[in-house]
Design a protein around this motif. Structure first.
Motif, mmCIF file in Angstrom:
data_model
loop_
_atom_site.group_PDB
_atom_site.id
_atom_site.type_symbol
_atom_site.label_atom_id
_atom_site.label_comp_id
_atom_site.label_asym_id
_atom_site.label_seq_id
_atom_site.Cartn_x
_atom_site.Cartn_y
_atom_site.Cartn_z
ATOM 1 N N MET A 171 -27.526 2.606 -18.156
ATOM 2 C CA MET A 171 -27.876 4.018 -18.220
ATOM 3 C C MET A 171 -29.390 4.215 -18.262
ATOM 4 O O MET A 171 -29.917 5.185 -17.709
ATOM 5 N N MET A 172 -30.091 3.294 -18.909
ATOM 6 C CA MET A 172 -31.553 3.381 -18.944
ATOM 7 C C MET A 172 -32.131 3.217 -17.543
ATOM 8 O O MET A 172 -33.117 3.879 -17.181
ATOM 9 N N PHE A 176 -33.919 8.324 -12.067
ATOM 10 C CA PHE A 176 -33.888 9.779 -11.925
ATOM 11 C C PHE A 176 -35.274 10.394 -12.133
ATOM 12 O O PHE A 176 -35.727 11.227 -11.349
ATOM 13 N N PHE A 177 -35.972 9.967 -13.182
ATOM 14 C CA PHE A 177 -37.288 10.531 -13.466
ATOM 15 C C PHE A 177 -38.330 10.096 -12.435
ATOM 16 O O PHE A 177 -39.259 10.857 -12.119
ATOM 17 N N LEU A 178 -38.196 8.881 -11.904
ATOM 18 C CA LEU A 178 -39.075 8.471 -10.811
ATOM 19 C C LEU A 178 -38.857 9.355 -9.583
ATOM 20 O O LEU A 178 -39.811 9.741 -8.902
ATOM 21 N N ALA A 179 -37.593 9.681 -9.318
ATOM 22 C CA ALA A 179 -37.277 10.546 -8.183
ATOM 23 C C ALA A 179 -37.830 11.957 -8.380
ATOM 24 O O ALA A 179 -38.336 12.572 -7.436
ATOM 25 N N PHE A 226 -32.177 -0.922 -7.669
ATOM 26 C CA PHE A 226 -31.597 -0.042 -8.683
ATOM 27 C C PHE A 226 -32.250 1.344 -8.682
ATOM 28 O O PHE A 226 -31.704 2.281 -9.255
ATOM 29 N N PHE A 227 -33.414 1.465 -8.043
ATOM 30 C CA PHE A 227 -34.091 2.759 -7.943
ATOM 31 C C PHE A 227 -33.961 3.371 -6.551
ATOM 32 O O PHE A 227 -34.156 4.575 -6.379
ATOM 33 N N THR A 228 -33.640 2.544 -5.561
ATOM 34 C CA THR A 228 -33.624 2.986 -4.165
ATOM 35 C C THR A 228 -32.755 4.219 -3.902
ATOM 36 O O THR A 228 -33.207 5.150 -3.213
ATOM 37 N N PRO A 229 -31.499 4.280 -4.398
ATOM 38 C CA PRO A 229 -30.666 5.453 -4.068
ATOM 39 C C PRO A 229 -31.311 6.770 -4.466
ATOM 40 O O PRO A 229 -31.098 7.796 -3.800
ATOM 41 N N PHE A 230 -32.095 6.765 -5.527
ATOM 42 C CA PHE A 230 -32.744 7.995 -5.980
ATOM 43 C C PHE A 230 -34.118 8.181 -5.328
ATOM 44 O O PHE A 230 -34.411 9.243 -4.768
#
Length: 409
Positions: A311-312, A318-321, A341-345
């Protein structure tokens, strides 16, 4: 393969028949319909509400006449100031404007109301500003036409020189769509990831898993549950999209509707297509991780705790996006868009509001798909051993033990 579909069907039917699914779906659909028609609802309540607001004005001529004609509901008050304040407190007036002549000969106002509101006399302040400007212009022998030219807003346009760059209107529309899609992806990953982890843990805690693994391989169980919950998500989100479509259809002809203000009456289907692609890939990435983590604990209470690291990651993505909405070309955003792990967002946001080369998109998708396959292989091994574990050791010890158990099978 038949066993796969049996577990998939069981997972899907149990979830869509659950009370939580039905209540959540109905409440969300109601919220979507309300938001799509919020302008119509607000106009209806305003029409049925109280009458026009009134403002008492105490001032000398010609300021008094100018203000009473420019302020909506403005009325000249014949009595004294204290009497007018009492009338405001008793609800006879919404506010009281007292205008006096300042040291420079220009009007100065003091606005009284029973309590502060969000507007706090904004219309009254603007009207008094206009009167003050008119008086000052007359003292300086400036004509009304010249004053109108001076106070009129400057003509200003922005044009992007790069070929294929989005216009300002297209960019604003893309930001709205990306923002909505980000929230959908975030909520879906968090909600359905928790469902998968809880589903696995519940079966372990009830010892149902020991019966299942005698007839169905743990890997088949894992991917059947992931796919089953994915279909639950597709069903639920499909209902939300249908509700949104109906809401847009009903509100599209309403002038000033939320849909029109957001620019969603003619959405960018290219951005939406990328949203669907990244949503599905992001789901399978985090769903596989959630199933793997859920297999490492044997109590439902521990399931929430063990998925906390996942979740973290979702929250960070989310916040990076969100940050990428305003700075899509920042170095840290570009780097984050290639982290699976960040790519989709993040990569989706960059594509929606920025200019991303085709090779960047293909590289990020390749890394994301490769990570899903790698995580699927590792997750399957951990799941195979994890479903047979009932210890409450640390996460790393449980992973090690699960890997050792999977080799013994």
């Amino acid at each position: 393969m038949n066993k796969f579909f049996v577990i998939l069907s069981h997972t899907y039917t149990n979830r869509i028949k659950s009370r939580a699914f039905i209540i959540t779906t109905l409440l969300t659909i109601a919220a979507i319909l309300v938001m799509a028609n919020i302008q119509t609802i607000m106009d209806t309540f305003q029409e049925e509400g109280s009458g026009e607001s009134t403002t008492a004005i105490i001032a000398e001529e010609p300021v008094a006449s100018a203000l009473s004609s420019s302020i909506t509901g403005g009325e000249l008050y014949e009595g004294g100031e204290e009497e007018a304040k009492k009338a405001v407190l008793e609800g006879e007036y919404d506010g009281l404007l007292v205008v006096e002549e300042g040291e420079n000969g220009l009007p100065e106002g003091h606005y009284y109301m029973d309590q502060f509101t969000s507007s706090s006399g904004a219309e009254v302040r603007q009207a008094l500003q206009q009167v003050k400007a008119t008086i000052a212009a007359e003292e300086q022998e400036i004509s009304g036409e010249a004053l109108s030219v001076i106070s009129s807003p400057v003509s200003f346009e922005t044009t992007a020189l790069e070929e294929g760059a989005k216009s300002e209107e297209e960019l604003n529309q893309a930001r709205v769509i990306v923002y909505i899609m980000l929230f959908v992806m975030y909520l879906a990953v968090v909600m359905y990831g928790n469902i998968i982890a809880t589903e696995v843990t519940t079966e372990k805690s009830s010892r149902v898993m020991e019966i299942l693994i005698s007839s169905v391989s743990p890997v088949t169980q894992m991917f059947a549950k992931i796919t089953g919950v994915a279909l639950v998500g597709v069903t639920q989100i499909g209902l939300f999209i249908l509700a949104g479509f109906l809401g847009i259809t009903f509100a599209d002809d309403t002038e000033g509707s939320l849909i029109q203000m957001a620019g969603l009456s003619n959405p960018d289907w290219g951005v939406i297509s990328y949203a669907v692609l990244f949503f599905l890939l992001g789901y399978f990435l985090y769903a596989t991780l959630a199933a793997m983590l859920g297999s490492l604990v044997s109590r439902v209470e521990d399931a929430q705790q063990i998925v906390t690291p996942m979740m973290m990651l979702v929250i960070a993505a989310f916040f990076l996006a969100i940050s990428a909405l305003s700075t899509p070309e920042a170095t840290y955003i570009i780097i984050a868009s290639y982290i699976p792990f960040f790519t989709p967002f993040v990569m989706f946001t960059r594509m929606g509001v920025g200019d991303v080369a085709l090779w960047e998109t293909l590289v990020s998708l390749g890394l994301l798909v490769g990570t899903i396959f790698l995580l699927g292989i590792i997750g399957a091994r951990i799941y195979r051993g994890g479903v047979l574990m009932y210890s409450s050791a640390s996460l790393l010890k449980n992973v090690k033990e699960a890997m050792q158990l999977s080799k013994k099978e």
